[in-house]
Design an enzyme around this catalytic site. Structure first.
Site, mmCIF file in Angstrom:
data_model
loop_
_atom_site.group_PDB
_atom_site.id
_atom_site.type_symbol
_atom_site.label_atom_id
_atom_site.label_comp_id
_atom_site.label_asym_id
_atom_site.label_seq_id
_atom_site.Cartn_x
_atom_site.Cartn_y
_atom_site.Cartn_z
ATOM 1 N N LYS A 73 5.906 67.756 17.892
ATOM 2 C CA LYS A 73 5.787 67.444 19.482
ATOM 3 C C LYS A 73 4.413 67.004 20.292
ATOM 4 C CE LYS A 73 9.911 67.898 21.233
ATOM 5 N NZ LYS A 73 10.535 67.562 22.607
ATOM 6 N N ASP A 96 11.022 74.261 26.326
ATOM 7 C CA ASP A 96 11.343 75.607 25.665
ATOM 8 C C ASP A 96 10.565 76.095 24.463
ATOM 9 O OD1 ASP A 96 12.465 73.259 24.316
ATOM 10 O OD2 ASP A 96 14.490 73.672 25.210
HETATM 11 C C1 LIG Z 1 11.309 71.882 16.621
HETATM 12 C C2 LIG Z 1 11.975 70.847 17.493
HETATM 13 N N1 LIG Z 1 12.873 70.046 17.008
HETATM 14 C C3 LIG Z 1 13.675 69.116 17.654
HETATM 15 C C4 LIG Z 1 13.402 68.881 19.022
HETATM 16 C C5 LIG Z 1 14.512 68.039 19.708
HETATM 17 O O1 LIG Z 1 13.799 67.121 20.536
HETATM 18 P P1 LIG Z 1 14.432 66.440 21.628
HETATM 19 O O2 LIG Z 1 14.501 67.472 22.768
HETATM 20 O O3 LIG Z 1 13.720 65.243 22.081
HETATM 21 O O4 LIG Z 1 16.040 66.070 21.316
HETATM 22 C C6 LIG Z 1 12.645 69.806 19.561
HETATM 23 C C7 LIG Z 1 12.557 69.902 21.031
HETATM 24 O O5 LIG Z 1 11.964 70.571 21.671
HETATM 25 C C8 LIG Z 1 12.157 70.639 18.857
HETATM 26 O O6 LIG Z 1 11.178 71.453 19.568
#
Ligand SMILES: Cc1ncc(COP(=O)(O)O)c(C=O)c1O
Length: 372
Positions: A72, A98
């Protein structure tokens, strides 16, 4: 049991503000200018591929990104950098999260010598809050779910004059989420270089886990833009108790799913999909599916206790989401139509992104402690 929708995508990129920002992205250049930048590794898991009778399985391991244990930071750092180019005097950035996005915003603010206020929903664990706080942010728990926490952060920004950096778009909030998606592109550009180092560089199917869908939208835009109709097959995976994208496919429009929002995949525990990501996703996804938490637990264990000489990968609950979907797809009898649609066979090359490491150690230890 896997719950799914087989889509007929247009495979087109619709010209709009978001796709223009994606096209203009200079994220890779920006990220390379950071002293902490290093491309994340692409790992081949031949023994796992053999177990599931496919050609190759590759995992791009984002747990190594910027020391943040998740991908992120790519989005938050680029978006904040772009905002500060135009508005250098902003003092405080704010977001709802989150977990991983909040930590990333806090980290990017620390680099830029700015303040960060991070609101988290009611079910956020102490260890996730601590990880955000350790980056120097004020972390505030709201007695609300993810979508309500986003609305709360937006209202607080209006009241306090803070700059909202949210990773999901809605009607009057498109540019910053698009900058975040533009930041994620670094990962997919790196992939091109990673792929040259492999014996069988072609990828046939990519599994992308989704919360609000910004990350998957960014990946899909990348694949459509780079490969057009020759793009790999794309499967989007969500938790069965937070499956806004699947519900939107089934409804034929963007909707809030009717589910409990109780899942161990905290990063994917979101409701309505991002407005702008949804538009890209519906134009470039072959299959949308949701899976129970047990598949994420199995995926974590498969990666942590590798077969043969495969390398160990530490994946968090959301990080393992793509593999969870694959396991559900190839091991559940009711998914036959999907296997045919995706033509999964002993020569298929599959790509997953481990989007996070063990971001909640207590939960991770419980899962690996339950080794069969
Ligand atoms: C570890 C992880 N993978 C995937 C995602 C998915 O991203 P998005 O919310 O843009 O779909 C998140 C989102 O917080 C994440 O923390």
């Amino acid at each position: 049991m896997a719950n799914y929708f087989i889509n007929t995508p247009g495979n087109t990129i619709r010209p709009n503000r978001t796709t223009a920002i994606l096209r203009e992205s200079k994220a890779l250049e920006y990220h390379k200018s950071l002293s902490v930048y290093q491309p994340t590794p692409l790992v081949s898991l031949p023994a796992l591929a053999q177990k599931y009778n496919v050609g190759n399985i590759y995992v791009k391991d984002e747990s190594h990104r910027f020391g943040l244990n998740a991908f992120k930071g790519l989005g938050a750092s680029y978006a904040i950098h772009k905002i500060l180019e135009r508005h250098p005097h902003i003092a405080t950035f704010c977001t709802a999260t989150d977990g991983n996005h909040g930590r990333a915003v806090a980290w990017a603010c620390r680099m830029a010598h700015k303040k960060a206020v991070v609101f988290v929903p009611r079910d956020t664990t102490e260890s996730r809050m601590k990880a955000i706080g350790n980056e120097g942010a004020r972390v505030i728990k709201v007695d609300a779910n993810y979508d309500e926490t986003c609305a709360y952060a937006k209202a607080m920004c209006r009241k306090e004059g803070w700059q909202l950096v949210q990773d999901t778009a809605w009607e009057d909030y498109e540019e910053i989420p698009a900058r975040i998606m533009a930041g994620y592109l670094t990962q997919f550009q790196e992939m091109e270089e990673n792929l040259h180092s492999l014996p069988a560089p072609g990828i046939d199917i990519v599994f992308l886990q989704a919360g609000v869908g910004s990350w998957a939208g960014s990946a899909i835009w990348y694949y459509l833009n780079r490969y057009g109709n020759k793009r790999p097959g794309i499967v989007v995976i969500e938790p069965s108790e937070a499956n806004g994208i699947l519900a939107s496919f089934k409804a034929g429009k963007r909707v809030n799913p009717d589910c409990s929002f109780e899942t161990i995949m905290a990063g994917l525990n979101c409701g309505i999909p991002s407005l702008t990501a949804w538009d890209i996703i519906r134009n470039g996804v072959d299959v949308s599916m949701s899976v129970e938490d047990a598949f994420a637990e199995q995926a974590i264990r498969e990666l942590y206790f590798p077969k043969g000489n495969d390398r160990r990968i530490v994946a968090g609950e959301s990080g393992a989401g793509g593999l969870a979907g694959f396991i559900a797809l190839v091991t559940t009898g009711d998914a036959r139509a999907l296997k045919e649609k995706l033509d999964i066979n002993p020569t298929t090359n599959i790509l997953f992104y481990n989007t996070e490491g063990a971001t909640d150690e207590d939960s991770f230890n419980k899962i690996i402690g339950a080794r069969p």
